[in-house]
Motif scaffolding. Structure first.
Motif, PDB file in Angstrom:
ATOM      1  N   UNK A 149       0.839  -1.204   0.000  1.00 46.22           N
ATOM      2  CA  UNK A 149       0.000   0.000   0.000  1.00 46.22           C
ATOM      3  C   UNK A 149       0.872   1.251   0.000  1.00 46.22           C
ATOM      4  N   UNK A 150       0.491   2.216  -0.844  1.00 50.90           N
ATOM      5  CA  UNK A 150       1.234   3.475  -0.938  1.00 50.90           C
ATOM      6  C   UNK A 150       0.280   4.635  -1.125  1.00 50.90           C
ATOM      7  N   UNK A 151       0.576   5.745  -0.459  1.00 50.10           N
ATOM      8  CA  UNK A 151      -0.150   7.004  -0.674  1.00 50.10           C
ATOM      9  C   UNK A 151       0.818   8.014  -1.284  1.00 50.10           C
ATOM     10  N   UNK A 152       0.333   8.755  -2.263  1.00 51.74           N
ATOM     11  CA  UNK A 152       1.191   9.675  -2.988  1.00 51.74           C
ATOM     12  C   UNK A 152       1.207  11.076  -2.439  1.00 51.74           C
ATOM     13  N   UNK A 153       0.969  11.239  -1.142  1.00 52.74           N
ATOM     14  CA  UNK A 153       0.992  12.557  -0.524  1.00 52.74           C
ATOM     15  C   UNK A 153       2.025  12.590   0.575  1.00 52.74           C
ATOM     16  N   UNK A 154       2.763  13.691   0.677  1.00 53.02           N
ATOM     17  CA  UNK A 154       3.740  13.869   1.739  1.00 53.02           C
ATOM     18  C   UNK A 154       3.211  14.776   2.855  1.00 53.02           C
ATOM     19  N   UNK A 155       2.043  15.342   2.670  1.00 51.46           N
ATOM     20  CA  UNK A 155       1.503  16.301   3.644  1.00 51.46           C
ATOM     21  C   UNK A 155       1.119  15.588   4.932  1.00 51.46           C
ATOM     22  N   UNK A 156       1.455  16.180   6.070  1.00 54.31           N
ATOM     23  CA  UNK A 156       1.200  15.543   7.366  1.00 54.31           C
ATOM     24  C   UNK A 156      -0.284  15.282   7.563  1.00 54.31           C
ATOM     25  N   UNK A 157      -1.132  16.276   7.311  1.00 58.81           N
ATOM     26  CA  UNK A 157      -2.574  16.106   7.461  1.00 58.81           C
ATOM     27  C   UNK A 157      -3.196  15.882   6.079  1.00 58.81           C
ATOM     28  N   UNK A 158      -2.838  14.764   5.514  1.00 62.75           N
ATOM     29  CA  UNK A 158      -3.259  14.433   4.152  1.00 62.75           C
ATOM     30  C   UNK A 158      -4.535  13.611   4.179  1.00 62.75           C
ATOM     31  N   UNK A 159      -5.531  14.007   3.381  1.00 62.31           N
ATOM     32  CA  UNK A 159      -6.741  13.201   3.256  1.00 62.31           C
ATOM     33  C   UNK A 159      -6.429  11.836   2.642  1.00 62.31           C
ATOM     34  N   UNK A 160      -5.469  11.786   1.731  1.00 63.25           N
ATOM     35  CA  UNK A 160      -5.164  10.517   1.072  1.00 63.25           C
ATOM     36  C   UNK A 160      -4.437   9.551   1.992  1.00 63.25           C
ATOM     37  N   UNK A 161      -3.564  10.051   2.818  1.00 61.91           N
ATOM     38  CA  UNK A 161      -2.956   9.181   3.819  1.00 61.91           C
ATOM     39  C   UNK A 161      -4.003   8.720   4.831  1.00 61.91           C
ATOM     40  N   UNK A 162      -4.939   9.623   5.165  1.00 63.81           N
ATOM     41  CA  UNK A 162      -6.022   9.228   6.073  1.00 63.81           C
ATOM     42  C   UNK A 162      -6.927   8.189   5.425  1.00 63.81           C
TER      43      UNK A 162
ATOM     44  N   UNK B  60      -3.511  11.733  -4.482  1.00 63.42           N
ATOM     45  CA  UNK B  60      -4.107  13.064  -4.579  1.00 63.42           C
ATOM     46  C   UNK B  60      -4.124  13.515  -6.036  1.00 63.42           C
ATOM     47  N   UNK B  61      -4.651  14.697  -6.258  1.00 63.15           N
ATOM     48  CA  UNK B  61      -4.635  15.270  -7.606  1.00 63.15           C
ATOM     49  C   UNK B  61      -4.021  16.654  -7.533  1.00 63.15           C
ATOM     50  N   UNK B  62      -2.915  16.829  -8.254  1.00 62.60           N
ATOM     51  CA  UNK B  62      -2.211  18.104  -8.276  1.00 62.60           C
ATOM     52  C   UNK B  62      -2.273  18.665  -9.696  1.00 62.60           C
TER      53      UNK B  62
ATOM     54  N   UNK C 178      -6.744   1.398  -7.324  1.00 62.79           N
ATOM     55  CA  UNK C 178      -6.457   2.828  -7.197  1.00 62.79           C
ATOM     56  C   UNK C 178      -7.639   3.528  -6.538  1.00 62.79           C
ATOM     57  N   UNK C 179      -7.347   4.439  -5.626  1.00 58.83           N
ATOM     58  CA  UNK C 179      -8.376   5.304  -5.064  1.00 58.83           C
ATOM     59  C   UNK C 179      -7.757   6.652  -4.724  1.00 58.83           C
ATOM     60  N   UNK C 180      -8.600   7.625  -4.383  1.00 61.10           N
ATOM     61  CA  UNK C 180      -8.075   8.938  -4.050  1.00 61.10           C
ATOM     62  C   UNK C 180      -9.136   9.830  -3.452  1.00 61.10           C
ATOM     63  N   UNK C 181      -8.668  10.892  -2.788  1.00 66.67           N
ATOM     64  CA  UNK C 181      -9.562  11.843  -2.127  1.00 66.67           C
ATOM     65  C   UNK C 181      -9.067  13.260  -2.377  1.00 66.67           C
ATOM     66  N   UNK C 182     -10.000  14.197  -2.452  1.00 70.29           N
ATOM     67  CA  UNK C 182      -9.653  15.594  -2.667  1.00 70.29           C
ATOM     68  C   UNK C 182     -10.740  16.489  -2.085  1.00 70.29           C
ATOM     69  N   UNK C 183     -10.377  17.675  -1.615  1.00 73.09           N
ATOM     70  CA  UNK C 183     -11.414  18.627  -1.202  1.00 73.09           C
ATOM     71  C   UNK C 183     -12.243  19.139  -2.380  1.00 73.09           C
ATOM     72  N   UNK C 184     -11.742  18.980  -3.589  1.00 73.92           N
ATOM     73  CA  UNK C 184     -12.434  19.470  -4.778  1.00 73.92           C
ATOM     74  C   UNK C 184     -13.587  18.598  -5.210  1.00 73.92           C
ATOM     75  N   UNK C 185     -14.080  18.861  -6.430  1.00 68.91           N
ATOM     76  CA  UNK C 185     -15.324  18.234  -6.889  1.00 68.91           C
ATOM     77  C   UNK C 185     -15.125  16.977  -7.715  1.00 68.91           C
ATOM     78  N   UNK C 186     -13.933  16.738  -8.234  1.00 70.25           N
ATOM     79  CA  UNK C 186     -13.748  15.637  -9.183  1.00 70.25           C
ATOM     80  C   UNK C 186     -13.243  14.348  -8.540  1.00 70.25           C
ATOM     81  N   UNK C 187     -12.944  14.378  -7.248  1.00 70.28           N
ATOM     82  CA  UNK C 187     -12.580  13.145  -6.569  1.00 70.28           C
ATOM     83  C   UNK C 187     -11.326  12.474  -7.097  1.00 70.28           C
ATOM     84  N   UNK C 188     -10.364  13.236  -7.572  1.00 68.32           N
ATOM     85  CA  UNK C 188      -9.099  12.753  -8.163  1.00 68.32           C
ATOM     86  C   UNK C 188      -9.305  11.978  -9.460  1.00 68.32           C
TER      87      UNK C 188
END
Length: 200
Positions: A24-37, A94-96, A127-137
């Motif tokens: 399992x891997x998450x592509x976010x390095x942010x401490x409070x990451x929705x994708x890591x959560x 995530x989606x950047x 594959x899955x992902x999360x974002x605060x935006x509308x397209x859900x990655x």
């Protein structure tokens, strides 16, 4: 938030079969990451008979042919071996800027390199992902699917987890708090394990 429904075996049905090794891997390095959560929530709900290993893709150096020519760094060799040894790879992206985060694409690139067969060849992937935006990655997931398809990975087509409006789905401690999403996540994981068993 969107997720396509699909029928899948129950956890009890898989418990009596051979264990599945999940990387399992998450592509976010942010401490409070929705994708890591989201990854944490997923790993808390893996079906019985699944052995989990996590890998942090930010540990990998950025791909460099000169570095590769001198011999894979130890962490790269560790990563390739982990992908090879897994029955299923779970990628959370995530989606950047309508695309993939660099650390996750870098992991895909390193895994594609020799020795042959490269690590992604015929590898079941979910594959899955999360974002605060509308397209859900959706755009990041499409890009990831395209990269992996070019490497002959067996990416699970359905169901999909694309969580939009993630800020409303997780509590202050970044626990996934939406019951409907938790149910979809459990179904997704059951389906991913069933997908991996098709090729084991």
């Amino acid at each position: 938030m969107s997720s396509d429904a699909a029928s899948s075996p129950t956890a009890s049905a898989t418990a009596h079969e051979n264990p599945i090794s999940l990387l399992a891997m998450a592509g976010s390095q942010r401490r409070r990451s929705f994708n890591r959560a989201l990854l944490r929530a997923a790993l808390e709900r893996t079906p019985a008979g699944v052995r989990v290993r996590e890998f942090d893709p930010s540990r990998l150096p950025f791909y460099d042919g000169d570095v590769e020519a001198a011999g894979d760094p130890e962490v790269v060799a560790e990563f390739k071996a982990a992908v090879h040894a897994s029955d299923l790879v779970l990628l959370v992206t995530p989606e950047y800027n309508a695309g993939l985060p660099a650390v996750l694409k870098n992991a895909v690139d390193w895994g594609s390199r020799p020795p042959r067969p490269q690590a992604w060849d015929a590898k079941p992937v979910a594959i899955m992902g999360a974002t605060p935006g509308r397209l859900g990655t959706a755009l990041a997931q499409r890009s990831l699917r395209e990269s992996l398809a070019g490497l002959n990975a067996r990416v699970m087509p359905q169901p999909r987890i694309l969580l939009a409006g993630a800020g409303k789905l997780f509590d202050e401690d970044l626990k996934l708090a939406d019951e409907a999403t938790l149910d979809r996540l459990a179904a997704f994981l059951d389906a991913a394990v069933a997908w991996a068993r098709r090729f084991s």
